[in-house]
Design a protein around this motif. Structure first.
Motif, PDB file in Angstrom:
ATOM      1  N   ARG A  62       7.827  -9.568  36.896  1.00 12.05           N
ATOM      2  CA  ARG A  62       8.314  -9.989  36.057  1.00 12.05           C
ATOM      3  C   ARG A  62      10.440  -8.579  35.730  1.00 12.05           C
ATOM      4  O   ARG A  62       9.934  -8.638  35.277  1.00 12.05           O
ATOM      5  CB  ARG A  62       8.723 -10.303  34.628  1.00 12.05           C
ATOM      6  CG  ARG A  62       9.518 -11.380  34.326  1.00 12.05           C
ATOM      7  CD  ARG A  62       8.863 -12.078  33.003  1.00 12.05           C
ATOM      8  NE  ARG A  62       7.895 -12.922  33.617  1.00 12.05           N
ATOM      9  CZ  ARG A  62       6.599 -12.986  33.053  1.00 12.05           C
ATOM     10  NH1 ARG A  62       6.325 -12.732  32.385  1.00 12.05           N
ATOM     11  NH2 ARG A  62       5.491 -13.938  33.308  1.00 12.05           N
ATOM     12  N   GLY A  63      11.670  -8.750  36.177  1.00 15.80           N
ATOM     13  CA  GLY A  63      12.185  -7.753  35.583  1.00 15.80           C
ATOM     14  C   GLY A  63      12.053  -7.077  36.876  1.00 15.80           C
ATOM     15  O   GLY A  63      13.288  -6.037  36.774  1.00 15.80           O
ATOM     16  N   ILE A  64      11.133  -7.224  38.149  1.00 19.57           N
ATOM     17  CA  ILE A  64      11.602  -6.221  39.054  1.00 19.57           C
ATOM     18  C   ILE A  64      12.520  -5.778  40.489  1.00 19.57           C
ATOM     19  O   ILE A  64      12.597  -7.065  40.660  1.00 19.57           O
ATOM     20  CB  ILE A  64      10.513  -5.802  39.316  1.00 19.57           C
ATOM     21  CG1 ILE A  64       9.463  -5.672  38.501  1.00 19.57           C
ATOM     22  CG2 ILE A  64      10.023  -5.076  40.345  1.00 19.57           C
ATOM     23  CD1 ILE A  64       9.336  -4.064  37.867  1.00 19.57           C
ATOM     24  N   GLU A  65      13.515  -4.698  40.585  1.00 16.61           N
ATOM     25  CA  GLU A  65      14.319  -4.831  41.422  1.00 16.61           C
ATOM     26  C   GLU A  65      13.859  -5.004  42.927  1.00 16.61           C
ATOM     27  O   GLU A  65      14.136  -4.862  43.947  1.00 16.61           O
ATOM     28  CB  GLU A  65      15.735  -3.673  40.871  1.00 16.61           C
ATOM     29  CG  GLU A  65      16.809  -4.239  39.907  1.00 16.61           C
ATOM     30  CD  GLU A  65      17.504  -3.510  39.427  1.00 16.61           C
ATOM     31  OE1 GLU A  65      17.676  -2.544  40.534  1.00 16.61           O
ATOM     32  OE2 GLU A  65      18.716  -3.844  38.460  1.00 16.61           O
ATOM     33  N   ALA A  66      13.207  -3.517  43.554  1.00 14.06           N
ATOM     34  CA  ALA A  66      12.199  -3.382  44.108  1.00 14.06           C
ATOM     35  C   ALA A  66      10.767  -2.696  43.447  1.00 14.06           C
ATOM     36  O   ALA A  66      10.347  -2.180  42.225  1.00 14.06           O
ATOM     37  CB  ALA A  66      13.164  -1.892  44.435  1.00 14.06           C
ATOM     38  N   ALA A 185       6.487  10.580  50.055  1.00  9.21           N
ATOM     39  CA  ALA A 185       6.943   9.875  48.901  1.00  9.21           C
ATOM     40  C   ALA A 185       8.737  10.235  49.103  1.00  9.21           C
ATOM     41  O   ALA A 185       9.596   9.366  48.829  1.00  9.21           O
ATOM     42  CB  ALA A 185       6.214  11.033  47.859  1.00  9.21           C
ATOM     43  N   SER A 186       9.481  11.188  49.811  1.00 10.43           N
ATOM     44  CA  SER A 186      10.634  11.446  49.842  1.00 10.43           C
ATOM     45  C   SER A 186      11.047  11.026  50.250  1.00 10.43           C
ATOM     46  O   SER A 186      11.876  10.079  50.593  1.00 10.43           O
ATOM     47  CB  SER A 186      11.202  12.560  49.952  1.00 10.43           C
ATOM     48  OG  SER A 186      10.116  13.727  49.785  1.00 10.43           O
ATOM     49  N   PHE A 187      10.578   9.796  51.904  1.00 11.24           N
ATOM     50  CA  PHE A 187      11.036   8.510  52.071  1.00 11.24           C
ATOM     51  C   PHE A 187      10.765   7.799  51.643  1.00 11.24           C
ATOM     52  O   PHE A 187      12.122   6.474  51.610  1.00 11.24           O
ATOM     53  CB  PHE A 187      10.611   8.553  53.539  1.00 11.24           C
ATOM     54  CG  PHE A 187      10.650   9.508  54.619  1.00 11.24           C
ATOM     55  CD1 PHE A 187      11.858  10.048  55.195  1.00 11.24           C
ATOM     56  CD2 PHE A 187      10.274  10.537  55.280  1.00 11.24           C
ATOM     57  CE1 PHE A 187      12.160  10.801  56.419  1.00 11.24           C
ATOM     58  CE2 PHE A 187      10.075  11.934  56.210  1.00 11.24           C
ATOM     59  CZ  PHE A 187      11.783  11.086  56.564  1.00 11.24           C
ATOM     60  N   ALA A 188       9.978   7.559  51.306  1.00  5.97           N
ATOM     61  CA  ALA A 188       9.681   5.969  50.197  1.00  5.97           C
ATOM     62  C   ALA A 188      10.517   5.622  48.827  1.00  5.97           C
ATOM     63  O   ALA A 188      10.981   4.963  48.842  1.00  5.97           O
ATOM     64  CB  ALA A 188       8.223   5.589  49.768  1.00  5.97           C
ATOM     65  N   ILE A 189      11.753   6.943  48.579  1.00  5.14           N
ATOM     66  CA  ILE A 189      12.124   7.023  47.671  1.00  5.14           C
ATOM     67  C   ILE A 189      13.946   6.831  47.719  1.00  5.14           C
ATOM     68  O   ILE A 189      13.948   5.998  47.499  1.00  5.14           O
ATOM     69  CB  ILE A 189      11.638   8.282  46.354  1.00  5.14           C
ATOM     70  CG1 ILE A 189      10.607   8.403  45.376  1.00  5.14           C
ATOM     71  CG2 ILE A 189      13.469   8.581  45.744  1.00  5.14           C
ATOM     72  CD1 ILE A 189      10.083  10.052  45.479  1.00  5.14           C
ATOM     73  N   ALA A 190      14.021   7.215  48.927  1.00  8.49           N
ATOM     74  CA  ALA A 190      14.905   7.608  49.763  1.00  8.49           C
ATOM     75  C   ALA A 190      15.440   6.174  49.981  1.00  8.49           C
ATOM     76  O   ALA A 190      16.594   5.876  49.969  1.00  8.49           O
ATOM     77  CB  ALA A 190      15.163   8.104  50.363  1.00  8.49           C
ATOM     78  N   ALA A 191      14.385   5.572  50.528  1.00  8.53           N
ATOM     79  CA  ALA A 191      14.330   4.009  51.198  1.00  8.53           C
ATOM     80  C   ALA A 191      14.842   2.964  49.645  1.00  8.53           C
ATOM     81  O   ALA A 191      14.778   2.090  50.360  1.00  8.53           O
ATOM     82  CB  ALA A 191      12.543   3.316  51.810  1.00  8.53           C
ATOM     83  N   LEU A 192      14.437   3.639  48.622  1.00 10.64           N
ATOM     84  CA  LEU A 192      14.870   2.884  47.372  1.00 10.64           C
ATOM     85  C   LEU A 192      16.402   1.882  47.107  1.00 10.64           C
ATOM     86  O   LEU A 192      16.958   0.958  47.184  1.00 10.64           O
ATOM     87  CB  LEU A 192      14.783   2.923  46.208  1.00 10.64           C
ATOM     88  CG  LEU A 192      12.853   3.325  45.546  1.00 10.64           C
ATOM     89  CD1 LEU A 192      12.788   4.399  44.487  1.00 10.64           C
ATOM     90  CD2 LEU A 192      12.720   1.970  44.862  1.00 10.64           C
ATOM     91  N   ASP A 193      16.808   3.123  47.485  1.00  5.73           N
ATOM     92  CA  ASP A 193      18.575   2.646  47.622  1.00  5.73           C
ATOM     93  C   ASP A 193      19.564   2.710  49.173  1.00  5.73           C
ATOM     94  O   ASP A 193      20.234   3.092  49.140  1.00  5.73           O
ATOM     95  CB  ASP A 193      19.211   3.638  46.302  1.00  5.73           C
ATOM     96  CG  ASP A 193      18.471   4.274  45.215  1.00  5.73           C
ATOM     97  OD1 ASP A 193      19.057   2.261  44.613  1.00  5.73           O
ATOM     98  OD2 ASP A 193      18.240   4.982  44.788  1.00  5.73           O
TER      99      ASP A 193
END
Length: 288
Positions: A62-66, A185-193
């Motif tokens: 609930r209320g989650i964007e990603a 982890a760096s790729f996962a974080i970059a993939a957010l935006d």
């Protein structure tokens, strides 16, 4: 708000900590009784739930964007199986996230995910990938190669620490693009935006492909001594390790998996960790 499933594991925990330290709002899906105090200390919001229980996932989403999920059954047991977690559990999370209006869903799969794979784990990963592609959400699928943080300490580091020879299944000459957990982890974080990640499957590896024999050679150069090595045939077990590890190690000796990461690393701004650097760090921590 970002929801992370698998945040008490190695990769998920790394992602959660880095996002929290960067000031990003993070909710972590954890099971009651799990070791989540460190995440709470970093001001993570807790959502108690289980991939096997769809009803528990609705409040978490609930209320989650990603959503970023690294959860899998590999280090679990009991009711947590490939079928219940990697297949059904992932499907549950995808369905609930889609119904909650989640904007982007990042799924950490594995290199080799294939519905025709002889491995049930890889079959389940492939099924989850396909279900995510059909979910209607913007999706990112990450397919990392072998995690150096998991495999190198297990195959080389442990026997060295115990004064035992390193056991290699097969020839040990096949070359793979081992990748550091921190880089995934760096790729996962970059993939957010990052727009370039939207609705893509990203195959991930390290900066160069190396074999087990190469890795042992790196240890020998750093330690200044020869390391005793014994080779066992495919199908034989590595002493002290679960059979599933020996089976995967045997599989690694049947193919090469070099990955040219030049363009992907440049696009997402990730500086990849060479195996040599990883080994030096491991030895420094171990007092080697």
């Amino acid at each position: 708000m970002i929801l992370i499933a698998g945040a008490t594991g190695q990769l998920g925990g790394t992602i959660a900590r880095r996002l929290l330290q960067a000031g990003r709002p993070v909710r972590v899906l954890v099971r009651p009784g799990s070791d989540h105090q460190a995440l709470l200390d970093l001001d993570a919001e807790l959502a108690f739930g289980d991939l096997k229980d769809p009803a528990s996932l609705a409040p978490a989403c609930r209320g989650i964007e990603a959503v970023i999920t690294t959860a899998n059954s590999a280090a679990r047991g009991g009711e947590d199986t490939v079928e219940s977690v990697d297949r059904t559990g992932n499907r549950n999370l995808i369905d609930v996230a889609a119904a909650a209006g989640v904007r982007r869903f990042i799924f950490v799969s594995a290199l080799g995910a294939d519905p025709a794979s002889p491995s049930p784990f890889m079959q389940a990963k492939a099924a989850s990938e396909e279900h995510l592609r059909n979910s209607g959400m913007t999706h990112v699928i990450l397919r990392p190669n072998i995690f150096m943080d998991v495999w190198i300490p297990m195959i080389v580091g442990m026997p060295l620490a115990n004064g035992q020879p390193v056991t290699i299944v097969g020839t040990g000459a096949r070359r793979h693009s081992f990748i550091a957990v921190d880089d995934v982890a760096s790729f996962a974080i970059a993939a957010l935006d990052h727009d370039a990640a939207a609705n893509r499957t990203l195959v991930l590896g390290g900066p160069s492909a190396v074999s087990w024999l190469d890795i042992i050679g790196i240890f020998e150069r750093e330690l200044g001594r020869e390391i005793p090595v014994r080779h066992i045939p495919l199908g034989e077990s590595i002493p002290g390790l679960p059979d599933v590890v020996s089976q995967l190690a045997a599989a690694f000796d049947t193919f090469d998996s070099p990955i040219d990461m030049t363009e992907t690393a440049r696009t997402f701004g990730v500086t990849l960790t060479p195996v040599e650097v990883f080994v030096r760090r491991q030895l420094a921590v171990a007092g080697g």
